[in-house]
Design an enzyme around this catalytic site. Structure first.
Site, mmCIF file in Angstrom:
data_model
loop_
_atom_site.group_PDB
_atom_site.id
_atom_site.type_symbol
_atom_site.label_atom_id
_atom_site.label_comp_id
_atom_site.label_asym_id
_atom_site.label_seq_id
_atom_site.Cartn_x
_atom_site.Cartn_y
_atom_site.Cartn_z
ATOM 1 N N ALA A 34 0.828 -1.203 0.000
ATOM 2 C CA ALA A 34 0.000 0.000 0.000
ATOM 3 C C ALA A 34 0.869 1.263 0.000
ATOM 4 O O ALA A 34 0.591 2.222 -0.718
ATOM 5 C CB ALA A 34 -0.922 0.000 1.211
ATOM 6 N N GLU A 35 1.955 1.222 0.785
ATOM 7 C CA GLU A 35 2.852 2.388 0.797
ATOM 8 C C GLU A 35 3.519 2.569 -0.562
ATOM 9 O O GLU A 35 3.691 3.689 -1.045
ATOM 10 C CB GLU A 35 3.927 2.212 1.883
ATOM 11 C CG GLU A 35 3.395 2.387 3.288
ATOM 12 C CD GLU A 35 4.388 1.907 4.343
ATOM 13 O OE1 GLU A 35 4.725 2.698 5.223
ATOM 14 O OE2 GLU A 35 4.825 0.744 4.259
ATOM 15 N N GLU A 116 29.027 -20.753 -11.542
ATOM 16 C CA GLU A 116 27.729 -20.088 -11.405
ATOM 17 C C GLU A 116 26.597 -21.094 -11.581
ATOM 18 O O GLU A 116 26.737 -22.042 -12.356
ATOM 19 C CB GLU A 116 27.606 -19.003 -12.501
ATOM 20 C CG GLU A 116 28.774 -18.022 -12.485
ATOM 21 C CD GLU A 116 28.876 -17.162 -13.758
ATOM 22 O OE1 GLU A 116 27.975 -17.232 -14.612
ATOM 23 O OE2 GLU A 116 29.877 -16.434 -13.870
ATOM 24 N N LYS A 118 23.477 -22.577 -13.288
ATOM 25 C CA LYS A 118 22.933 -22.406 -14.633
ATOM 26 C C LYS A 118 21.426 -22.246 -14.500
ATOM 27 O O LYS A 118 20.682 -23.220 -14.396
ATOM 28 C CB LYS A 118 23.274 -23.613 -15.507
ATOM 29 C CG LYS A 118 22.857 -23.435 -16.963
ATOM 30 C CD LYS A 118 23.375 -24.603 -17.793
ATOM 31 C CE LYS A 118 23.112 -24.449 -19.272
ATOM 32 N NZ LYS A 118 21.729 -24.179 -19.620
ATOM 33 N N ASP A 120 17.740 -21.848 -15.257
ATOM 34 C CA ASP A 120 16.963 -22.342 -16.374
ATOM 35 C C ASP A 120 15.947 -21.278 -16.776
ATOM 36 O O ASP A 120 14.811 -21.275 -16.312
ATOM 37 C CB ASP A 120 16.268 -23.646 -15.959
ATOM 38 C CG ASP A 120 15.936 -24.506 -17.160
ATOM 39 O OD1 ASP A 120 16.334 -24.131 -18.279
ATOM 40 O OD2 ASP A 120 15.292 -25.542 -16.967
ATOM 41 N N TYR A 229 25.099 -11.999 -15.866
ATOM 42 C CA TYR A 229 26.321 -12.754 -15.585
ATOM 43 C C TYR A 229 27.436 -12.502 -16.577
ATOM 44 O O TYR A 229 28.449 -13.186 -16.530
ATOM 45 C CB TYR A 229 26.033 -14.255 -15.496
ATOM 46 C CG TYR A 229 25.181 -14.823 -16.630
ATOM 47 C CD1 TYR A 229 25.647 -14.822 -17.946
ATOM 48 C CD2 TYR A 229 23.929 -15.361 -16.360
ATOM 49 C CE1 TYR A 229 24.880 -15.333 -18.974
ATOM 50 C CE2 TYR A 229 23.149 -15.878 -17.387
ATOM 51 C CZ TYR A 229 23.628 -15.857 -18.691
ATOM 52 O OH TYR A 229 22.860 -16.362 -19.713
ATOM 53 N N LYS A 318 25.726 -30.309 -16.542
ATOM 54 C CA LYS A 318 24.302 -30.468 -16.231
ATOM 55 C C LYS A 318 24.069 -31.423 -15.065
ATOM 56 O O LYS A 318 24.875 -32.314 -14.809
ATOM 57 C CB LYS A 318 23.580 -31.027 -17.465
ATOM 58 C CG LYS A 318 23.748 -30.172 -18.695
ATOM 59 C CD LYS A 318 22.756 -29.055 -18.693
ATOM 60 C CE LYS A 318 22.180 -28.896 -20.033
ATOM 61 N NZ LYS A 318 20.915 -28.866 -20.395
ATOM 62 N N CYS A 411 -21.173 -36.050 -17.576
ATOM 63 C CA CYS A 411 -20.453 -35.717 -16.351
ATOM 64 C C CYS A 411 -20.323 -36.956 -15.458
ATOM 65 O O CYS A 411 -21.325 -37.609 -15.162
ATOM 66 C CB CYS A 411 -21.193 -34.621 -15.600
ATOM 67 S SG CYS A 411 -20.489 -34.289 -13.978
ATOM 68 N N CYS A 414 -22.719 -36.179 -12.196
ATOM 69 C CA CYS A 414 -24.180 -36.041 -12.221
ATOM 70 C C CYS A 414 -24.816 -36.617 -13.475
ATOM 71 O O CYS A 414 -26.037 -36.660 -13.588
ATOM 72 C CB CYS A 414 -24.569 -34.572 -12.065
ATOM 73 S SG CYS A 414 -24.075 -33.569 -13.470
ATOM 74 N N CYS A 429 -19.233 -29.618 -17.465
ATOM 75 C CA CYS A 429 -20.551 -30.080 -17.076
ATOM 76 C C CYS A 429 -21.383 -28.824 -16.846
ATOM 77 O O CYS A 429 -21.029 -27.984 -16.034
ATOM 78 C CB CYS A 429 -20.451 -30.889 -15.776
ATOM 79 S SG CYS A 429 -22.036 -31.074 -14.945
ATOM 80 N N CYS A 434 -24.558 -29.736 -10.031
ATOM 81 C CA CYS A 434 -23.730 -30.942 -10.006
ATOM 82 C C CYS A 434 -22.964 -31.006 -8.683
ATOM 83 O O CYS A 434 -22.332 -30.025 -8.277
ATOM 84 C CB CYS A 434 -22.761 -30.894 -11.186
ATOM 85 S SG CYS A 434 -21.478 -32.152 -11.107
HETATM 86 S S1 IVH Z 1 27.291 -17.893 -20.040
HETATM 87 C C1 IVH Z 1 29.264 -17.732 -24.092
HETATM 88 N N1 IVH Z 1 26.384 -18.158 -17.583
HETATM 89 O O1 IVH Z 1 22.726 -21.310 -20.471
HETATM 90 C C2 IVH Z 1 28.669 -17.913 -22.766
HETATM 91 N N2 IVH Z 1 25.007 -18.894 -19.382
HETATM 92 O O2 IVH Z 1 23.419 -23.454 -22.342
HETATM 93 C C3 IVH Z 1 27.199 -17.860 -22.792
HETATM 94 N N3 IVH Z 1 22.810 -19.737 -18.706
HETATM 95 O O3 IVH Z 1 22.466 -19.445 -23.443
HETATM 96 C C4 IVH Z 1 26.461 -18.067 -21.572
HETATM 97 N N4 IVH Z 1 23.092 -19.424 -16.534
HETATM 98 O O4 IVH Z 1 20.965 -18.790 -21.452
HETATM 99 C C5 IVH Z 1 26.142 -18.359 -18.902
HETATM 100 N N5 IVH Z 1 25.669 -18.290 -15.394
HETATM 101 C C6 IVH Z 1 25.442 -18.484 -16.684
HETATM 102 C C7 IVH Z 1 24.227 -19.021 -17.155
HETATM 103 C C8 IVH Z 1 24.054 -19.227 -18.526
HETATM 104 C C9 IVH Z 1 22.271 -19.837 -17.480
HETATM 105 C C10 IVH Z 1 22.160 -20.142 -19.960
HETATM 106 C C11 IVH Z 1 22.267 -19.115 -21.065
HETATM 107 C C12 IVH Z 1 22.974 -19.808 -22.186
HETATM 108 C C13 IVH Z 1 22.693 -21.238 -21.887
HETATM 109 C C14 IVH Z 1 23.751 -22.121 -22.512
#
Ligand code: IVH
Length: 675
Positions: A34-35, A116, A118, A120, A229, A318, A411, A414, A429, A434
Site C-alpha cells: 500500500a505504501e 555459477e 545455470k 533455467d 552474468y 548439467k 459428467c 451427475c 458439465c 452438479c
Molecule cells: S554464459 C558464451 N552463464 O545457459 C557464454 N550462461 O546453455 C554464454 N545460462 O544461453 C552463456 N546461466 O541462457 C552463462 N551463469 C550463466 C548461465 C548461462 C544460465 C544459460 C544461457 C545460455 C545457456 C547455454
C-alpha cells in the site's frame, strides 16, 4: 519533505527504485504494498502535472507503449553463443584436459574458475547507452534476436538507468544474463489462474512466454526477474576476471545471483561446488539445470577463444534430470468448480528427485492424445518447478495396448451431457447443481486466499453436499449448529466453530468475495480491480460490459465472462440468498478521502494529450473522484479531449461542466477549481 516538485519527483523516483531493488533483488521488501502504491500514485500525479520533468527511466514508465504487431529484429553486436555441455564428471574432466592441452601451460588445476548456477531461463542481451537501458534482445539464432525492450523494461528488479559507481558509466555497455521466474512466484501465479486455464508447465516456459508477449502490460503482470552474468567487452572496461565482472555488474546496480556464485581455485574445487549445488538445488529460489564453469581470467579466456558456436573457456555441467518411470494405473476425470472436466493420471507411486508422485494432472483431452497415453503404459514422469509432476512421454507402451482415452460424454458426477464451448479446449458439465462441481466451488470459497473459512475442509464439504445439507453455495451461509452437529466426527464445539468461521466470512473484503464467486477468468487480481470499481455487491450486480471495459486491465474476455455470469438467473438468485443471509462484504478502502474531487463523479472522453483514457481516469480516482462511463445528471464534470463526441453533446445539453486536461491538471495541483 520538500515542496519543490522537481526535487520531490527525484526523491520519489529514487525511493521507488530502492524499494524495487529491495523487493525483487534482495528479496527483503522494506515497505508495504500500500505504501509502495501510494508513492507510485504520487509520482504519477506529479509527473502528469509537471511534464517538463519527464524521464523515460522513471519507475512510472516501466509499462508503456501500445501492443506491437510483431517483434523487430535485433542484430547482436557480439554473437550470443551457446555452451558446451558436460553430462557427467568424466566429461567435465575431459574439458579440463582440453584446456590444459590447448593452453600448453601446466595443469589447469592451478587455474581459477568462476562457478555459477545455470539458471533455467531465457538468455537476454541488454544495451545501456550512457547508462540508460535502450535495448533488450533475445538470443534468437545467436546473430539476430528479437527486440523485447518494452517487455524487459517491466522487470522491476532491473534498473532502467545504471547506478553511477566510482569507475564511471561507460558510454555503451552491453550486459547479458538470464530472465527467469522464481519457483515461489511460479507456483503462486499458477495457483491463482482462473479455473479452466491450464497451468504453465514450468518456470522456464512461463518466463519465455512472458518475455514474448506483444502486449507489454501482459509481461508486466508476470513476476519476471533477471540475473546478469556477463559483460562481453569486459576487458575493455579494465575488468580482469569473471569474479570482477560480477562485482562490476552489482556496483552498476544490476541484479546478479551473487549469493550462489563462487570463485574456485581449481578443477577439484569446481567439482565440490557442483556437488554442493546438485544437493541443494531443491532449496534454491529458482530452477537450475546445472552449473556453468568459466575460466576466471579474461586474458586466458581470450587466448582460449571459440570453436564455431561455443567458447572453449566455459562449460555447462548439467544435473541429472529429475525423471522417473512408473506405471499409469488409470486416467480419472475430476469435475472442477466451474464444471471443467480434468483428466488426471493415477500412477504407481514413484520417487522423482526425492518427492513421491502418485498422480499428475493431464489438463485436458488434447494433452492425453498428444502423449498418446493408455492405461497400463510405463510412462516417464518429470518434476518441473518445485513440485508439479508431469507425464512427459510414454516410456514403454503396454502389450497389448489399452484403447485410447476418450473424454466422457456425460459428467462423471451427475450424468449431465457435457458441453464444449467453441475455441475452447475445456469440456464442462453445464449442470449448476452438479455435486462434484458444488464441492469444488465450496473448496474454492473456503480456500485461504478467498473467504478463508477455518474448519471447512474437504471432508466436511463432501459430507455437507452428500447429505444434502448444502445444495447450493447460498445454503452454506444458512447452515446452523444443529445440522452440523449430527455429522461424523463433529462435536457441538467444532460445529459452533465452523458456524462462527462461516459468519466471519460474511464480511470479508469485497475482492475476496468476487474472487470466491468463481467466475471464469476472474482471478484474484481482476477481482481486486472489479471490487475497487464497484465497491459493493449490489453495485457489482449492476455492472455493464462498458463499465467493466473501462477498468484498468479488464479486457473483453473478462468483461464478457462477468456479464454472462450476471445474466444467469441462478447467479442472481445466489446473490439474493447471500444478501438475505447477511453477507455484506467490506468495501475496498477509498484511495483518497480528501482529494480535490472528493464526492464528485467524473466522466472522461475524447483523446487527451499525453494520457490515455485509463490513465486519466486513474488520475481522477486518485484525486477522490468516482469515474463513470456515461454522462448523466449525476455527473459532476466531463473531462474532454480532442474528438469528444456524443458524451460532450450530452454534457452540454444537461449543463454538466466540460473541462480540458490542462485545467484539470492545474486544479489537481492546487490551482483554482475550473467550474
Ligand atoms: S554464459 C558464451 N552463464 O545457459 C557464454 N550462461 O546453455 C554464454 N545460462 O544461453 C552463456 N546461466 O541462457 C552463462 N551463469 C550463466 C548461465 C548461462 C544460465 C544459460 C544461457 C545460455 C545457456 C547455454
Amino acid at each position: 519533505m520538500t515542496h519543490h516538485p522537481e526535487q520531490r519527483i527525484h526523491a520519489v523516483r529514487e525511493a521507488l527504485r530502492k524499494h524495487d531493488h529491495a523487493y525483487y533483488v534482495l528479496d527483503r521488501p522494506d515497505i508495504s504494498d500500500a505504501e509502495y502504491d501510494s508513492l507510485m500514485r504520487e509520482l504519477r500525479q506529479l509527473e502528469a502535472l509537471h511534464p517538463e520533468f519527464a524521464d523515460d527511466s522513471s519507475p512510472s514508465k516501466r509499462v508503456g507503449g501500445r501492443p506491437a504487431q510483431a517483434f523487430t529484429k535485433a542484430v547482436h553486436r557480439v554473437p550470443m553463443l551457446s555452451l558446451e555441455n558436460a553430462m557427467d564428471s568424466d566429461e567435465f574432466d575431459a574439458w579440463g584436459e582440453r584446456l590444459r592441452r590447448f593452453l600448453g601451460i601446466g595443469a589447469p588445476s592451478v587455474m581459477a574458475f568462476h562457478v555459477e548456477p545455470k539458471i533455467d531461463g531465457i538468455s537476454m542481451s541488454l544495451l545501456y547507452e550512457n547508462g540508460v537501458l535502450v535495448r533488450a534482445a533475445t538470443r534468437g539464432d545467436g546473430e539476430v534476436g528479437e527486440d523485447v525492450t518494452m517487455n524487459i523494461r517491466t522487470i522491476r528488479g532491473l534498473p532502467l538507468a545504471l547506478r553511477d559507481d566510482e569507475s564511471g558509466i561507460p558510454p555503451l555497455l552491453e550486459v547479458r544474463g538470464e530472465v527467469y521466474v522464481t519457483k515461489r512466484d511460479f507456483e503462486a501465479f499458477n495457483a491463482r489462474l482462473p479455473e479452466g486455464e491450464p497451468p504453465y508447465a514450468n518456470p522456464r516456459n512461463f518466463a519465455g512466454g512472458s518475455v514474448r508477449q506483444l502486449d507489454p502490460t501482459i509481461s508486466a503482470s508476470r513476476p519476471l526477474r533477471i540475473a546478469l552474468y556477463a559483460i562481453p567487452d569486459g576487458r575493455a572496461l579494465g575488468v580482469k576476471n569473471q569474479t570482477e565482472v560480477l562485482d562490476r555488474l552489482a556496483r552498476l546496480g544490476l541484479p546478479t545471483v551473487a549469493d550462489f556464485n563462487r570463485t574456485c581455485v581449481d578443477i577439484e574445487a569446481c567439482k565440490s561446488r557442483w556437488t554442493e549445488l546438485d544437493a541443494t538445488r531443491e532449496s534454491l529460489p529458482f530452477e537450475i539445470d546445472g552449473v556453468v564453469i568459466k575460466v576466471d581470467d579474461l586474458a586466458i579466456q581470450e587466448k582460449l577463444g571459440f570453436k564455431s558456436r561455443e567458447p572453449r573457456w566455459a562449460i555447462a555441467w548439467k544435473f541429472a534430470a529429475r525423471e522417473a518411470v512408473t506405471k499409469l494405473l488409470d486416467i480419472v476425470v475430476y469435475v472442477g468448480r466451474t464444471g471443467v472436466l480434468t483428466p488426471t493420471a493415477l500412477l504407481e507411486p514413484v520417487s522423482v528427485g526425492g518427492v513421491t508422485v502418485s498422480n499428475a494432472s493431464l489438463h485436458n483431452a488434447e494433452q492425453v492424445a498428444r502423449l498418446d497415453l493408455r492405461v497400463g503404459d510405463i510412462v516417464t514422469v518429470a518434476r518441473a518447478g518445485d513440485v508439479i509432476p508431469q507425464i512427459v512421454r510414454v516410456a514403454e507402451p503396454a502389450v497389448p495396448r489399452a484403447s485410447a482415452f476418450a473424454m466422457p460424454t456425460h459428467c462423471p458426477s451427475c450424468g449431465t451431457a457435457v458441453v464444449r464451448a467453441d475455441e475452447e479446449v475445456a469440456v464442462r458439465c453445464p449442470n449448476r447443481s452438479c455435486r462434484e462441481q458444488l464441492k469444488a466451488h465450496l473448496r474454492h470459497i473456503a480456500w485461504k486466499d478467498n473467504l478463508d473459512i477455518d474448519g471447512l475442509g474437504d471432508k466436511l464439504i463432501s459430507q455437507l453436499v452428500d447429505r444434502a445439507l448444502v445444495n447450493s453455495v447460498g445454503d452454506l451461509f444458512k447452515i446452523d449448529v444443529d445440522s452440523l452437529a449430527d455429522l461424523d466426527r463433529m462435536g457441538e464445539k467444532s460445529a459452533r466453530n465452523v458456524v462462527l468461521s462461516i459468519a466471519a466470512a460474511k464480511t470479508r473484503p469485497l475482492q475476496k468475495w468476487i474472487s470466491a464467486l468463481g467466475i471464469r477468468h476472474v482471478g484474484a487480481v481482476v477481482a481486486a480491480t472489479i471490487a475497487d470499481h464497484s465497491r459493493s455487491l449490489s453495485a457489482f450486480r449492476g455492472l455493464t460490459r462498458e463499465a467493466l471495459l473501462s477498468m484498468p486491465d479488464v479486457g473483453e474476455i473478462v468483461a464478457d465472462s462477468v456479464v454472462n455470469w450476471l445474466q444467469d438467473p441462478s447467479n442472481l438468485k445466489l446473490l439474493d440468498t447471500l444478501e438475505s443471509s447477511g453477507v455484506s462484504p467490506e468495501p475496498p478502502k477509498v484511495r483518497s478521502d480528501d482529494g480535490p474531487c472528493k464526492g464528485m463523479t467524473a466522466v472522461v472522453t475524447g483523446t487527451l494529450d499525453g494520457l490515455d483514457r485509463k490513465e486519466a481516469e486513474e488520475l481522477l480516482r486518485d484525486a477522490g473522484a468516482k469515474v463513470a462511463s456515461s454522462v448523466s445528471k449525476a455527473t459532476t464534470f466531463l473531462l474532454a479531449g480532442e474528438k469528444a463526441g456524443s458524451k460532450r453533446e450530452k454534457a452540454d445539453s444537461l449543463g454538466v461542466p466540460v473541462l480540458d486536461l490542462a485545467s484539470v491538471q492545474t486544479w489537481l495541483a492546487g490551482g483554482a477549481r475550473p467550474f
